[in-house]
Every structure is written in C-alpha cells, then in structure tokens.
Scaffold this motif. Sequence first.
Motif, PDB file in Angstrom:
ATOM      1  N   SER A 102       1.036  -1.221   0.181  1.00 55.71           N
ATOM      2  CA  SER A 102       0.541  -0.073  -0.147  1.00 55.71           C
ATOM      3  C   SER A 102       0.745   1.180   0.200  1.00 55.71           C
ATOM      4  N   ALA A 103       0.687   2.112  -0.994  1.00 58.57           N
ATOM      5  CA  ALA A 103       1.431   3.026  -0.851  1.00 58.57           C
ATOM      6  C   ALA A 103       0.569   4.508  -1.518  1.00 58.57           C
ATOM      7  N   GLY A 104       0.924   5.727  -1.812  1.00 52.29           N
ATOM      8  CA  GLY A 104       0.550   6.932  -2.403  1.00 52.29           C
ATOM      9  C   GLY A 104      -0.345   7.594  -1.252  1.00 52.29           C
ATOM     10  N   GLU A 105      -0.539   7.629  -0.441  1.00 52.56           N
ATOM     11  CA  GLU A 105      -1.749   7.652   0.895  1.00 52.56           C
ATOM     12  C   GLU A 105      -0.947   7.151   2.586  1.00 52.56           C
ATOM     13  N   HIS A 106      -1.553   7.854   3.538  1.00 50.93           N
ATOM     14  CA  HIS A 106      -1.509   7.280   4.630  1.00 50.93           C
ATOM     15  C   HIS A 106      -2.319   5.674   4.648  1.00 50.93           C
ATOM     16  N   LEU A 107      -1.834   4.465   5.424  1.00 52.20           N
ATOM     17  CA  LEU A 107      -2.691   3.974   5.288  1.00 52.20           C
ATOM     18  C   LEU A 107      -3.145   3.043   6.891  1.00 52.20           C
ATOM     19  N   PRO A 108      -4.210   3.569   6.871  1.00 48.87           N
ATOM     20  CA  PRO A 108      -4.679   3.424   8.470  1.00 48.87           C
ATOM     21  C   PRO A 108      -4.697   2.440   8.878  1.00 48.87           C
TER      22      PRO A 108
ATOM     23  N   ASP B 217       2.285  20.772   2.909  1.00 43.24           N
ATOM     24  CA  ASP B 217       1.779  21.897   1.928  1.00 43.24           C
ATOM     25  C   ASP B 217       0.730  21.888   1.450  1.00 43.24           C
ATOM     26  N   ASP B 218       0.249  22.741   0.758  1.00 40.78           N
ATOM     27  CA  ASP B 218      -1.128  22.229   0.151  1.00 40.78           C
ATOM     28  C   ASP B 218      -1.296  21.545  -0.455  1.00 40.78           C
ATOM     29  N   LEU B 219      -0.599  20.678  -0.472  1.00 37.92           N
ATOM     30  CA  LEU B 219      -0.745  19.397  -2.016  1.00 37.92           C
ATOM     31  C   LEU B 219      -1.819  18.909  -1.253  1.00 37.92           C
ATOM     32  N   ILE B 220      -2.675  18.216  -2.217  1.00 35.36           N
ATOM     33  CA  ILE B 220      -3.652  17.627  -1.288  1.00 35.36           C
ATOM     34  C   ILE B 220      -3.370  16.006  -2.194  1.00 35.36           C
ATOM     35  N   VAL B 221      -3.202  14.479  -1.220  1.00 35.89           N
ATOM     36  CA  VAL B 221      -3.451  13.642  -1.468  1.00 35.89           C
ATOM     37  C   VAL B 221      -4.438  13.022  -0.953  1.00 35.89           C
ATOM     38  N   SER B 222      -5.202  12.557  -2.728  1.00 33.99           N
ATOM     39  CA  SER B 222      -6.457  11.519  -2.090  1.00 33.99           C
ATOM     40  C   SER B 222      -6.071  10.280  -3.136  1.00 33.99           C
ATOM     41  N   SER B 223      -6.458   9.117  -2.028  1.00 33.39           N
ATOM     42  CA  SER B 223      -6.623   8.019  -2.695  1.00 33.39           C
ATOM     43  C   SER B 223      -5.481   7.514  -4.101  1.00 33.39           C
TER      44      SER B 223
ATOM     45  N   VAL C 278      -9.508  22.576  -0.918  1.00 30.20           N
ATOM     46  CA  VAL C 278      -8.939  22.349   0.352  1.00 30.20           C
ATOM     47  C   VAL C 278      -9.508  20.504   0.339  1.00 30.20           C
ATOM     48  N   GLY C 279      -7.647  19.510   1.342  1.00 29.07           N
ATOM     49  CA  GLY C 279      -8.429  18.628   1.008  1.00 29.07           C
ATOM     50  C   GLY C 279      -9.089  18.402   2.927  1.00 29.07           C
ATOM     51  N   LEU C 280      -9.799  17.362   2.798  1.00 24.45           N
ATOM     52  CA  LEU C 280     -10.867  17.458   3.872  1.00 24.45           C
ATOM     53  C   LEU C 280     -10.273  15.713   4.215  1.00 24.45           C
ATOM     54  N   PRO C 281     -10.063  15.678   5.694  1.00 23.23           N
ATOM     55  CA  PRO C 281     -10.232  14.544   6.366  1.00 23.23           C
ATOM     56  C   PRO C 281     -11.006  13.789   5.638  1.00 23.23           C
ATOM     57  N   ASP C 282     -10.946  11.927   5.605  1.00 26.30           N
ATOM     58  CA  ASP C 282     -12.192  11.299   4.883  1.00 26.30           C
ATOM     59  C   ASP C 282     -11.724   9.677   5.068  1.00 26.30           C
ATOM     60  N   PRO C 283     -11.826   9.447   5.669  1.00 24.23           N
ATOM     61  CA  PRO C 283     -12.084   7.483   6.135  1.00 24.23           C
ATOM     62  C   PRO C 283     -11.934   6.846   4.354  1.00 24.23           C
ATOM     63  N   GLU C 284     -11.670   7.084   3.567  1.00 21.09           N
ATOM     64  CA  GLU C 284     -11.807   6.438   2.383  1.00 21.09           C
ATOM     65  C   GLU C 284     -10.635   6.389   1.431  1.00 21.09           C
ATOM     66  N   ARG C 285     -10.584   8.222   1.452  1.00 18.74           N
ATOM     67  CA  ARG C 285     -10.073   8.669  -0.057  1.00 18.74           C
ATOM     68  C   ARG C 285      -8.588   8.792   0.550  1.00 18.74           C
ATOM     69  N   GLY C 286      -7.946   9.086   1.962  1.00 22.20           N
ATOM     70  CA  GLY C 286      -7.697   9.555   3.268  1.00 22.20           C
ATOM     71  C   GLY C 286      -7.710  11.217   3.241  1.00 22.20           C
ATOM     72  N   ALA C 287      -7.445  12.034   2.022  1.00 22.23           N
ATOM     73  CA  ALA C 287      -8.212  13.553   2.094  1.00 22.23           C
ATOM     74  C   ALA C 287      -9.331  13.175   0.775  1.00 22.23           C
ATOM     75  N   VAL C 288     -10.518  13.881   0.968  1.00 16.98           N
ATOM     76  CA  VAL C 288     -11.013  14.841   0.063  1.00 16.98           C
ATOM     77  C   VAL C 288     -10.925  16.195  -0.607  1.00 16.98           C
ATOM     78  N   VAL C 289     -10.879  15.847  -2.402  1.00 20.36           N
ATOM     79  CA  VAL C 289     -10.658  17.782  -2.710  1.00 20.36           C
ATOM     80  C   VAL C 289     -12.622  17.983  -2.150  1.00 20.36           C
ATOM     81  N   SER C 290     -12.487  19.660  -1.491  1.00 20.36           N
ATOM     82  CA  SER C 290     -13.155  19.858  -1.668  1.00 20.36           C
ATOM     83  C   SER C 290     -12.866  21.062  -1.886  1.00 20.36           C
ATOM     84  N   ALA C 291     -14.221  21.870  -2.461  1.00 16.90           N
ATOM     85  CA  ALA C 291     -14.111  23.138  -2.752  1.00 16.90           C
ATOM     86  C   ALA C 291     -15.427  24.209  -2.224  1.00 16.90           C
ATOM     87  N   PHE C 292     -14.761  25.159  -1.264  1.00 16.53           N
ATOM     88  CA  PHE C 292     -15.640  26.477  -1.079  1.00 16.53           C
ATOM     89  C   PHE C 292     -15.580  27.737  -2.058  1.00 16.53           C
ATOM     90  N   ILE C 293     -17.226  27.963  -2.308  1.00 20.78           N
ATOM     91  CA  ILE C 293     -17.321  29.086  -4.108  1.00 20.78           C
ATOM     92  C   ILE C 293     -18.108  29.676  -3.239  1.00 20.78           C
TER      93      ILE C 293
END
Length: 544
Positions: A324-330, A444-450, A475-490
């Motif tokens: 497993s790699a690419g994002e943190h393994l819970p 930093d501001d990089l979002i790591v998602s799935s 921004v990236g917000l914590p997500d149990p499935e993806r590690g972080a989810v891309v979230s847009a505030f508009i």
Amino acid sequence: MSILDNTQEDKMIATGHADTFCRDRLPPADQRPDLLFGGEAPQYADRLNAAVELLDANVDKGLGDKTAIYSVAETLTYRQLMERANQLANYLVDEMGVVPGNRVLLHGFNGIALSVAWYATIKTGAVAVTTMPMLRGGELAKIIAKAEVNFALCDNKLRPVVEEAREITGKLASIVDWAGDGMLEDDVAGKPVTFDNADTARDDIALLACTSGTTGEPKACAHYHSSVLAMADTFAQHCLEPQPDDVYAGTPPLAFTFGLGAFLVFPARAGLAVAFPDRPGFDALCETVERFKVTTTFTAPTGYRAMMGLWDQHDLSSLRKGISAGEHLPAATSDAFHTLTGIRLIDGIGATEMIHIFISTTATDVRPGATGRVVRGYEARIADENGETLPAGETGRLALKGPTGCLYLDDDRQSQYVRDGWNYTGDLYSRDADGYFWYVSRADDLIVSSGYNIAGPEVEQALLTHEAVAEAAVVGLPDPERGAVVSAFIVLAEGVSGDETLIKALQDHVKTSIAPYKYPRRVEFIETLPKTQTGKIQRFKLRG
C-alpha cells in the motif's frame, strides 16, 4: 557509508547523451542531494543502461523462456519482450531519428505496448517522459513544453489529446501511435530483433517523472539510470523479499513511479512476472489476480478497501502480499484487511522526487498505523524548521538521504526540497523509540486523495472559468475512504443561487477542464472566503 558527491559524478563519468538538454538543466551542485552509495546502499558501474540491466540481463542469465508479462491478449517471455523492445528501439533510431538524450513522450495505458515503449526508449539512451493517460491537452502541453519533447509514442485512442498538446506547444515533430493493427506494429515488425544498446553513464538521466506542485505547475523530476535500479535494490529487495514464482499486479499507472517500479522495474530486476488487467478498476484487478494467480498486489488504501468488498466474488487465494502506498494506510484498514484475508499489508511512503518508497517494512514486521522503518540503503530523520534533528516522539519534517534524490529540471523549487544535502518531502512525521515512522499530515497545500497528488490552486483555476463562480478555494479535508477529499468552497457570482444541479455542473466543468480525478467531490457555497488583510486566502481556516 560512502557519499559520492554529484559534482564528482559529473566530472568522473562522461555522458552518453548526444543531446545534453537534461544534464544542462540539472540543479546547481550546491542544491543537489547527497547520494549514498556503498555500505547498505547499492553501488553501480560507471557505464550503465537500466533497460539492459532489467531486460537483457534476464536473457543472459538463462531466463529468456520465463514469463515476463501476462495479459488477456497475450503472454510474453523475457526473450520475446527484449526482442520487441529491440525492434522498437531500432524504429526510434532509424525512422524517427531519436538520439541519446532526446526526450520521448510515452502516453498510454498500462500494458504490453507501453512496457515495450518504455524499455525501447531507455535502450536508445533517450529520456522517457511517461504521462498519465487521463491528462487533458492543456495539462500534457505543460509537460511537453517543460521537457522540450519532440517525439511521442502513444495509444491511438489517446492520439487526439497528444495532437491537441502539439498544437498548443508547437513541439512534437514526430507522433507515432500503436494499436492492435496499427502502422507502428507493421513498421516495427520488420526491424531487427537485436539492438546496439546506448552506452549511457550511471548518472545520465533515464526518465523525467512529472508531478504537480502545490501551484499546479508541473515539476519534472529527473532520475539517473542508477536511480531506476536503486529502487529495486533497496525497497523491493529488502522489503518485498521476492520469490521465483511471484506474479505482480495492481492499479497505479506506469506514469507514476509507484507503478513503474511495481510493474516494470521490480519484477524484471528479480526475473519475475507481471500481470496487467485489461481495464481500469478493482473488479478487473481481482479478475487478474484470479486468472494469473497473482501473488503480490500494489495499490492505495482505497484499493484494498474496494478489494475487501469483492473478496467473496473471486478466488484470490494465490495472493500472499499487498503493498500500500500513495496515501497513509490507516490502522483500521490494515486490521480489517488482515482479519478478512490473513494478509498484513505492507505500507510505504515514497515520492516522485525520490523515485520510490524509502520508508516501509516487511510483511512480518508491520506495526499497524505506522508507515514503517527506513528502508536499508536510506537514512531518515525528523527535523525542525531550522533543519535540526528532533528526538523520538516529536513531530517535524521528514528528511531523507539515499541512493536516489530530488533533481528538479530547471526549477527554482529545488532549493525548497533539498537543503544541506537532505531531501525534505513535505510530510510531517514522528518517529518512535523503535525507529518506526508515524505519519501526521502534509506540510503544504498538496492534496493526496486515493493516491493521487492534486494541487488545490489548479482546481480553483478550473472552477473560476465557470461563469457562476466569483471566488473559489480548494483544500483537502480528511476522509476515511480516500485519505483526503478534494473540497471546494465557492463564492457565487451575483444573482446565482447554489443548489445540487449547480454542484453537478461545476463538477462536470472541472472534469472537462483538467484530469477527471481532480474534481471536487465536496462543494460548499459560502458568502465570503477567509482572507488576510492583504487579500491572501486563509485555507487553513477552511480545513477547520
């Protein structure tokens, strides 16, 4: 452990490149990482061609008749794979005019054709620039312009986007595509099955791996021929403990160095087989495991959660290891997979800048929730803002040294990644008394998602081209499935009302503007964005 200074490397070893574009644009000597060779780290001869060591060497060792690649369409032995790569290498030189050091764009899907194209490119001494098949023309154009690419090999289904990038950049003098009955196969089939491999140096650039920075502008990470082999001679050798009957499979694209290592470099270095799914998706991966008796899979935590849901639908009894790699393994995912399958997942953290994984463990030495310990051949420490080493238990920036390191091509961001010879990945970690490293967050501001790196500002720019959007922050917000989810505030334009229909329209707009995996899965309409007195968006407030 000996340290071989990069300036000494350049003086000691004559380049095999006729086109020295890449070497001429490497960082200045004082901004390059210290490279570790000898001791626990591998060492390499001055003259080195990674494709020869990975492919021809297996034939020379008597493994020519052993299976190298399984696929639904066909199976290739190492000798057949080498001969196809040799034929294409002859085509690149004779028909396209490629010379050592030229950059060759490789744009296709995981499979035999892309594998052959990669090996052929490296054999000629050219520099492989493998790109994500989901990229749009504008994104591809940035990479082509950055690397000044003039040659392209691509899947014929992706040729339109390559042509679009050519129109944008005015580059790519030669584009050749492949298909089941395409011109490339017909022309290549008549070429000799032997090839005079390029006499490259170990510190000649073999590939440019492009990744998004926090701004969305691509960073071209240059890697030596020695670095290609080093990822196998460190992580793969010591943590995967490859067995002669192993078959590897998984989901990361070959454009990611995670996928390049898993499906080309690691199996070839150990004389093993890889099995390519015939389509994307985790159901296809499970079918591949069942059909070809795959022993080892590579994917992100998201993939292992998906596989758990498919476990009863396939015979996956051949599987022995999962990386497993690419994002943190819970820890919860690791424990759930172990409970269901009896397999303890091997976690790891790598970086495109470092070419592959540098902190991990073996399957028998896992501490759930921890990434692992430093891979043999590397050094790692936790540093404060001043670069001083922190004691066990304290959180700071992860710093690395090893036989690989960050070499941005012609990029001012080099000085941010490499300081005093150490590579700083942008991850916050702590280390316990037993030497295990525990992930905390990105710095930093990089979002790591799935497993995908996504630059928030790039998504913002795509949103801002929609007439309904006045301002946007992503921004990236914590997500149990993806590690972080891309979230847009508009903040919407005057007179526009936000609803579910508009959310869907904005998401579709992003998907057509940039690679679809970057779209915001969460969209929230707000009255104003939090800002400093100078007008800078305070994204940390949006993260809560």
